[in-house]
Motif scaffolding. Structure first.
Motif, short mmCIF file in Angstrom:
data_model
loop_
_atom_site.label_atom_id
_atom_site.label_comp_id
_atom_site.label_asym_id
_atom_site.label_seq_id
_atom_site.Cartn_x
_atom_site.Cartn_y
_atom_site.Cartn_z
N ASP A 1 5.89 -1.75 -4.50
CA ASP A 1 6.78 -2.05 -5.62
C ASP A 1 8.12 -2.65 -5.18
OD1 ASP A 1 8.00 0.23 -4.59
OD2 ASP A 1 7.93 1.36 -6.46
N GLY A 2 8.37 -2.63 -3.86
CA GLY A 2 9.57 -3.24 -3.32
C GLY A 2 9.28 -4.50 -2.52
N GLY A 3 8.07 -5.02 -2.66
CA GLY A 3 7.69 -6.24 -1.96
C GLY A 3 7.00 -6.03 -0.63
N GLY A 4 6.82 -4.76 -0.25
CA GLY A 4 6.17 -4.46 1.02
C GLY A 4 4.67 -4.30 0.86
N ASN A 5 4.01 -4.03 1.98
CA ASN A 5 2.57 -3.84 2.00
C ASN A 5 2.16 -2.46 2.51
OD1 ASN A 5 1.61 -6.51 1.08
ND2 ASN A 5 2.70 -7.22 2.90
N ASN A 6 3.13 -1.54 2.63
CA ASN A 6 2.87 -0.17 3.06
C ASN A 6 2.16 -0.12 4.41
OD1 ASN A 6 3.14 2.61 2.67
ND2 ASN A 6 1.09 2.79 1.84
N LEU A 7 2.58 -0.98 5.35
CA LEU A 7 1.95 -1.05 6.66
C LEU A 7 2.62 -0.15 7.70
CD1 LEU A 7 1.42 -4.92 6.84
CD2 LEU A 7 -0.29 -3.15 6.32
N ALA A 8 3.78 0.40 7.38
CA ALA A 8 4.53 1.18 8.35
C ALA A 8 5.52 2.07 7.59
CB ALA A 8 5.27 0.24 9.30
N PRO A 9 6.19 2.99 8.29
CA PRO A 9 7.18 3.83 7.62
C PRO A 9 8.32 3.00 7.03
CG PRO A 9 6.73 4.63 9.84
CD PRO A 9 6.06 3.30 9.71
#
Length: 140
Positions: free
Chosen positions: A32-40
């Protein structure tokens, strides 16, 4: 001390940190913030670093006191401000320290010394956050 942060590019919010000591760590944002949840998340890394700093101090203090410490875990639970900048407002450190005949008072003192004297990270965060601790000692 130095660190270089590189953005992974326009496909997301992945950042790679390269430290002066030659190590690499990745950080990413939530979808939801433009990330891909790939890391902390970067703030999770800050919290983890603070826990590592405090745990390092506690183990070192106990070892220097010639205590037979064989394990140390610290769980951090935090609350952040609702508005920007969303600083930490509360952080609770739950230490579980394992060892042979470890006096609870020695572990509590090590935690207190870390907080009051040695841990640079928690000293900085204490400027905005109420910091509390709990200690559990487990016989090895």
């Amino acid at each position: 001390m130095e660190c270089t942060i590189d953005w992974g590019g326009p496909e997301g919010m992945l950042f790679v940190a390269r430290t002066g000591s030659g190590h690499v760590a990745a950080m990413d944002g939530a979808p939801d913030g433009g990330g891909n949840n790939l890391a902390p998340r970067p703030m999770e890394m800050l919290l983890a670093g603070t826990g590592g700093c405090a745990a390092y101090d506690v183990v070192l203090i106990l070892k220097r006191g010639r205590h037979k410490v064989s394990g140390c875990q610290v769980k951090l639970e935090s609350t952040r401000a609702d508005t920007d900048p969303k600083v930490f407002t509360k952080i609770h450190f739950s230490f579980t320290v394992t060892g042979e005949a470890l006096p609870v008072s020695a572990v509590e003192r090590a935690v207190q010394l870390s907080h009051e004297k040695y841990c640079s990270a928690s000293a900085m965060l204490a400027k905005t956050a109420e910091i509390t601790h709990s200690v559990t000692v487990v016989e090895a």
